[in-house]
Design a protein around this motif. Structure first.
Motif, mmCIF file in Angstrom:
data_model
loop_
_atom_site.group_PDB
_atom_site.id
_atom_site.type_symbol
_atom_site.label_atom_id
_atom_site.label_comp_id
_atom_site.label_asym_id
_atom_site.label_seq_id
_atom_site.Cartn_x
_atom_site.Cartn_y
_atom_site.Cartn_z
ATOM 1 N N ASN A 158 -90.704 -36.537 3.684
ATOM 2 C CA ASN A 158 -90.641 -35.178 4.217
ATOM 3 C C ASN A 158 -90.050 -35.235 5.622
ATOM 4 O OD1 ASN A 158 -91.812 -32.821 5.770
ATOM 5 N ND2 ASN A 158 -92.457 -32.298 3.708
ATOM 6 N N GLY A 164 -90.878 -30.656 7.416
ATOM 7 C CA GLY A 164 -91.437 -29.722 6.452
ATOM 8 C C GLY A 164 -90.675 -29.621 5.147
ATOM 9 N N GLN A 165 -89.567 -30.368 5.015
ATOM 10 C CA GLN A 165 -88.789 -30.303 3.775
ATOM 11 C C GLN A 165 -88.720 -31.681 3.132
ATOM 12 O OE1 GLN A 165 -84.969 -28.396 4.551
ATOM 13 N NE2 GLN A 165 -85.959 -26.462 4.030
ATOM 14 N N SER A 166 -88.871 -31.707 1.810
ATOM 15 C CA SER A 166 -88.758 -32.972 1.094
ATOM 16 C C SER A 166 -87.288 -33.390 1.020
ATOM 17 C CB SER A 166 -89.327 -32.812 -0.322
ATOM 18 O OG SER A 166 -89.253 -34.033 -1.014
ATOM 19 N N THR A 225 -88.040 -40.981 -1.014
ATOM 20 C CA THR A 225 -88.415 -39.575 -0.891
ATOM 21 C C THR A 225 -89.456 -39.456 0.204
ATOM 22 O OG1 THR A 225 -88.037 -39.217 -3.249
ATOM 23 C CG2 THR A 225 -89.355 -37.562 -2.104
ATOM 24 N N ALA A 228 -94.439 -38.145 6.341
ATOM 25 C CA ALA A 228 -93.918 -36.932 6.977
ATOM 26 C C ALA A 228 -93.292 -37.299 8.316
ATOM 27 C CB ALA A 228 -95.038 -35.918 7.183
ATOM 28 N N ARG A 273 -97.912 -32.466 11.479
ATOM 29 C CA ARG A 273 -96.455 -32.409 11.591
ATOM 30 C C ARG A 273 -96.030 -32.416 13.039
ATOM 31 N NH1 ARG A 273 -93.425 -27.480 9.492
ATOM 32 N NH2 ARG A 273 -92.087 -28.165 11.156
#
Ligand code: FES
Ligand code: FES
Length: 170
Positions: free
Chosen positions: A7, A10-12, A5, A71, A159
């Motif tokens: 990112n 910006g999305q998991s 898991t 991330a 990010r």
């Protein structure tokens, strides 16, 4: 198969993959994110460059297990809605790309450089190791300098995206 898991832009995401599968193939083949390019696969050409926790990495040489909980930002995640990242805008303004294949990696490397050095010298820019077989190095240098000027009014997040802190960029 292990599950990871992390990112992405910006999305998991949850991915089942062998621990040693290269992040490049997870992005391209499992997640359909094709900005990062496959050039050499052995950490030489840098066409696969993305950001992990805000730092440039070569995704062909990064195992998916190494980005658990981190991330990842690809070229697809740089823009802030309809507003291009200042580096992307500078690339367009100066019309850097020729065939385009290396350019996502070049832009991500430039974003990384400008996070570390707000006013890079020619030597700083020449230290970027991304290869361009079309020889766009002169325009890349121009674009990075133009982006540096633009970004004097921007903050760059972990990010890798940008938000204006001083109004519209010039
Ligand atoms: S594909 Fe060449 S460095 Fe990753
Ligand atoms: S623009 Fe063609 S390889 Fe760089």
């Amino acid at each position: 198969m292990p599950n990871y898991t992390f990112n992405v832009n910006g999305q998991s995401v949850d991915v089942d993959a062998p621990a040693d599968l290269a992040l490049l193939w997870v992005l391209r083949d499992k997640l359909g994110i094709t900005g990062p390019k496959y050039g050499c696969g052995v950490n030489v050409c840098k066409a696969c460059t993305c950001l992990v926790d805000g730092q440039a990495v070569q995704t062909c040489a990064t195992r998916v297990s190494a980005v658990q909980g981190k991330a990842v930002t690809t070229i697809e995640g740089l823009a802030n809605g309809d507003t291009l990242h200042p580096v992307q805008q500078a690339w367009l303004d100066i019309d850097v790309a020729q065939c385009g294949f290396c350019q996502p990696g070049q832009i991500m490397a430039a974003v990384d450089l400008l996070k570390r050095t707000s006013n890079p010298t020619d030597a700083d820019i020449d230290a970027i190791e991304n290869i361009c077989r079309c020889g766009t190095y002169g325009r890349i240098r121009q674009a990075i300098k133009a982006a540096a000027a633009r970004m004097s009014g921007y903050q760059v997040s972990e990010r890798g995206d940008a938000s204006s802190v001083m109004g519209s960029p010039t």
